[in-house]
Design a protein around this motif. Structure first.
Motif, short mmCIF file in Angstrom:
data_model
loop_
_atom_site.label_atom_id
_atom_site.label_comp_id
_atom_site.label_asym_id
_atom_site.label_seq_id
_atom_site.Cartn_x
_atom_site.Cartn_y
_atom_site.Cartn_z
N HIS A 165 0.85 -1.19 0.00
CA HIS A 165 0.00 0.00 0.00
C HIS A 165 0.89 1.25 0.00
N PRO A 166 0.60 2.23 -0.85
CA PRO A 166 1.49 3.39 -0.92
C PRO A 166 1.56 4.17 0.39
N ALA A 167 0.57 4.05 1.26
CA ALA A 167 0.57 4.85 2.48
C ALA A 167 1.33 4.17 3.61
N THR A 168 1.83 2.96 3.42
CA THR A 168 2.51 2.32 4.53
C THR A 168 4.02 2.52 4.49
N LEU A 177 13.95 13.94 9.44
CA LEU A 177 13.35 14.75 8.37
C LEU A 177 12.41 13.90 7.54
N VAL A 178 12.88 12.71 7.19
CA VAL A 178 12.04 11.81 6.40
C VAL A 178 10.75 11.54 7.15
N CYS A 179 10.91 11.14 8.42
CA CYS A 179 9.73 10.74 9.19
C CYS A 179 8.72 11.88 9.29
N ASN A 180 9.19 13.04 9.70
CA ASN A 180 8.25 14.13 9.96
C ASN A 180 7.66 14.71 8.69
N SER A 181 8.47 14.81 7.64
CA SER A 181 7.90 15.39 6.43
C SER A 181 6.92 14.42 5.79
N ILE A 182 7.20 13.12 5.91
CA ILE A 182 6.25 12.14 5.36
C ILE A 182 4.96 12.14 6.18
N LEU A 183 5.11 12.36 7.46
CA LEU A 183 3.91 12.46 8.30
C LEU A 183 3.03 13.61 7.81
N ALA A 184 3.69 14.72 7.46
CA ALA A 184 2.94 15.84 6.92
C ALA A 184 2.28 15.48 5.60
N ALA A 230 -4.78 5.28 11.54
CA ALA A 230 -3.80 4.20 11.53
C ALA A 230 -2.64 4.55 10.60
N ILE A 231 -2.96 5.18 9.46
CA ILE A 231 -1.91 5.56 8.52
C ILE A 231 -0.97 6.58 9.16
N VAL A 232 -1.56 7.55 9.84
CA VAL A 232 -0.76 8.60 10.46
C VAL A 232 0.10 8.02 11.58
N MET A 233 -0.48 7.10 12.35
CA MET A 233 0.30 6.48 13.43
C MET A 233 1.48 5.69 12.89
N LEU A 234 1.22 4.99 11.80
CA LEU A 234 2.28 4.18 11.21
C LEU A 234 3.42 5.08 10.76
#
Lengths: 412, 177
Positions: free
Chosen positions: A37-40, A133-140, A396-400
């Protein structure tokens, strides 16, 4: 090959679906989230039992990119294990590389010169910035804000250019050597780090201004996927995810390695352990990392960039072509013909996602008898199924993404 | 007063007597010892709940295979625990039977043991008694062997080009130089 895994989980849920009948005639459904899934952001599968948009039960399947690193390590000399470690958390490979070298140096009793330790700290903190940076910007991105991501990724690119200057590679770095670094900070590298330190804070500040107080972002993150400190500790959380729950455990402070005791920095902690706190802790850690790099650059000691250990440290390449002695040592080291004591060591470093540990059992041969990686992602991802219960699918997507589960580290 | 290895050793010996042995600090001061497999999880619980010891965190655990040992000691489960308040780490090992490796599950003490034990089962076939869901985790469910056991070499055993003797070395590297 009789039955595939997904089916057996669905079978378990089939019972539940049958049992439960909602008053309005609706029924529970099964949703396969992943493996592609693209969101995971990685290859892992979650089979979710859903009531409308709400998740009732979840089951994770992992191992899609399991490459048996622990088994491969039992067949490889120490030098050849570094490329395996940087394929674990590929967002912050230098930390993994340095963690491995520190373990080996502990086993062999090699004292690393101050300058090499400082260069390692600079590289590790750059890696931490890249990782967060990866984690937080992807979260955004997952909450709908694309601009910030594209903006800060330019600076991840600049970090990769610094890696390139230091070791020639960008993502899977294979950086460092037993006893130090493979090369000194070049003028270009020095200049690039200085430029980064000058330009990055303004950019990152702007990113924070774009995202942190954004109403939509806050609504999507606050009170989503909270975990209590007790639960987080029992689940083996470490790193930013644990600190977001309010526990200030940091390996850099607890068991300083590579001269971390020389630097002045804070350990940011959150309160509720929810997605927003995890985001804030990572942001704050980026600022601390910038501070550490600044200090390391200002106080960079002079001296050699590697220990004087000809038994373990590869001789300069020019000598290998000209000089018999150097050629012999080169061959010996590459073939793993180095004196190794019989011992067991455990060493851990603060990785991008928490305590990254290496448990090495050496029987005196050229390969480890057993090498176990304590991979923070693998350990804390098991809490995910419990954390998503009762939340909406979009949460769930955001938490992941806020847990920053890196598939390579998860599966090793 | 902070916690030292001596206090840990004394406390553990007091409580478990004969069941714990082979204390060493060979790994740079990290207290390491062995425990009878029947007592391993009781020990873990004691270490966590005792008011002086307070080992609140199970850092990691993993299996090890020693096929050359006597039958009762062919497998080991190695636990690493950490006391965050006094910053003391310890390691203890439980040796298991080679034919029928089994030990009690640690899931009742730490939730994190769940996947670690599944990994131990997946790699070594160690049976963790009382585990809520002991299935393979990283390898596929259809797999029949336990791949981390030493009887499964990574490369073809018939290969001769990688024989150590061709490089003029002993099986043991520790005596080199």
């Amino acid at each position: 090959m009789s039955e595939i895994v997904v089916k057996s989980i669905e079978d378990k849920y089939a019972e539940l679906i049958k049992q439960r009948e909602n008053a309005d005639g609706s029924e529970l459904s099964i949703l396969n989230l992943g493996p592609v899934h693209p969101a995971t952001h990685g290859i892992f599968q979650n089979v979710l039992l859903m009531d409308g948009e709400r998740i009732i039960e979840a089951e994770s399947t992992i191992g899609y990119i399991h490459r048996a690193f622990e088994k491969i390590s039992e067949n490889r000399p120490f030098y050849q294990i570094t490329p395996l470690t940087d394929r674990m958390n590929y967002c912050s490979s230098p930390i993994n590389n340095m963690g491995w070298w520190l373990t080996v140096e502990k086993l062999l009793g090699i004292e690393v010169p101050k300058r090499a330790q400082y260069i390692r700290v600079i590289m590790m903190e750059l890696a931490r910035i890249a990782d967060h940076l990866v984690c937080n910007s992807i979260l955004a991105v997952d909450t709908g804000a694309f601009t910030g991501f594209l903006y800060v990724f330019q600076y991840r690119e600049k970090i990769y250019e610094i890696y390139e200057e230091m070791c020639g590679a960008r993502l899977t770095t294979n950086m460092g050597r037993m006893g130090g670094m493979e090369r000194d900070l070049s003028d270009t590298a020095y200049r690039k780090i200085r430029t980064f330190l000058k330009e990055f804070p303004a950019v990152f500040k702007e990113f924070e201004e774009l995202v942190s107080r954004n109403r939509i972002f806050m609504d999507r993150c606050i009170n989503v996927g909270a975990i209590s400190a007790e639960k987080a500790m029992s689940y083996g959380f470490t790193g930013p995810n644990l600190r977001a729950a309010g526990v200030d455990y940091d390996v850099r402070i607890m068991n300083p390695y590579s001269s971390y005791q020389d630097f002045e920095f804070d350990v940011p902690v959150g309160k509720s352990g929810d997605t927003y706190d995890r985001y804030c802790v990572r942001n704050a850690e980026i600022w601390q990392s910038v501070k550490i790099i600044q200090q390391a650059m200002d106080n960079l000691p002079s001296g050699p960039y590697h220990a004087d250990v000809p038994d373990y440290y590869l001789p300069p390449k020019e000598d290998v072509y000209q000089n018999m002695e150097a050629l012999i040592y080169h061959f010996k080291i590459v073939m793993g013909e180095i004196p190794v004591p019989k011992a067991e060591v455990y060493h851990s470093v603060e990785g991008g996602n928490g305590e990254l540990g290496f448990y090495l059992i050496s029987d005196g041969s050229r390969v480890p008898y057993r090498l176990h990686f304590r991979r923070p992602c693998f350990i804390y991802y098991q809490a995910f199924t419990e954390m998503v219960k009762g939340h909406l699918l979009s949460d769930a997507i955001v938490m992941l993404s806020s847990l920053n589960v890196i598939a390579g580290e998860l599966d090793a | 007063m902070s916690l030292t290895n001596e206090i840990v050793k004394q406390k553990v010996e007091e409580k478990f007597g004969e069941s714990v042995k082979a204390f060493t600090e060979a790994d740079f001061g990290l207290l390491t010892f062995e425990v009878d497999r029947a007592k391993a999880i009781d020990l873990m619980q004691f270490l966590r709940d005792d008011e002086t010891l307070r080992f609140n965190f199970l850092t990691t655990m993993c299996g090890v295979h020693y096929p050359d040992n006597e039958i009762e000691r062919q497998f080991a489960v190695v636990y690493h625990m950490h006391n965050w308040l006094d910053n003391v780490r310890i390691r203890f090992k439980a040796f298991l039977n080679g034919e029928n490796p089994e030990v009690e599950s640690a899931t009742r003490v730490f939730l994190t043991a769940n996947w670690m034990e599944r990994e131990g089962y997946d790699f070594y076939g160690i049976n963790f008694i009382g585990h809520p869901d002991l299935r393979r985790i990283l390898n596929m469910d259809e797999m029949v062997s336990f791949p981390m056991r030493k009887q499964f070499p990574l490369e073809d055993g018939g290969r001769t080009d990688k024989d150590d003797r061709y490089f003029g070395r002993e099986p043991q590297n520790s005596n080199l130089n």
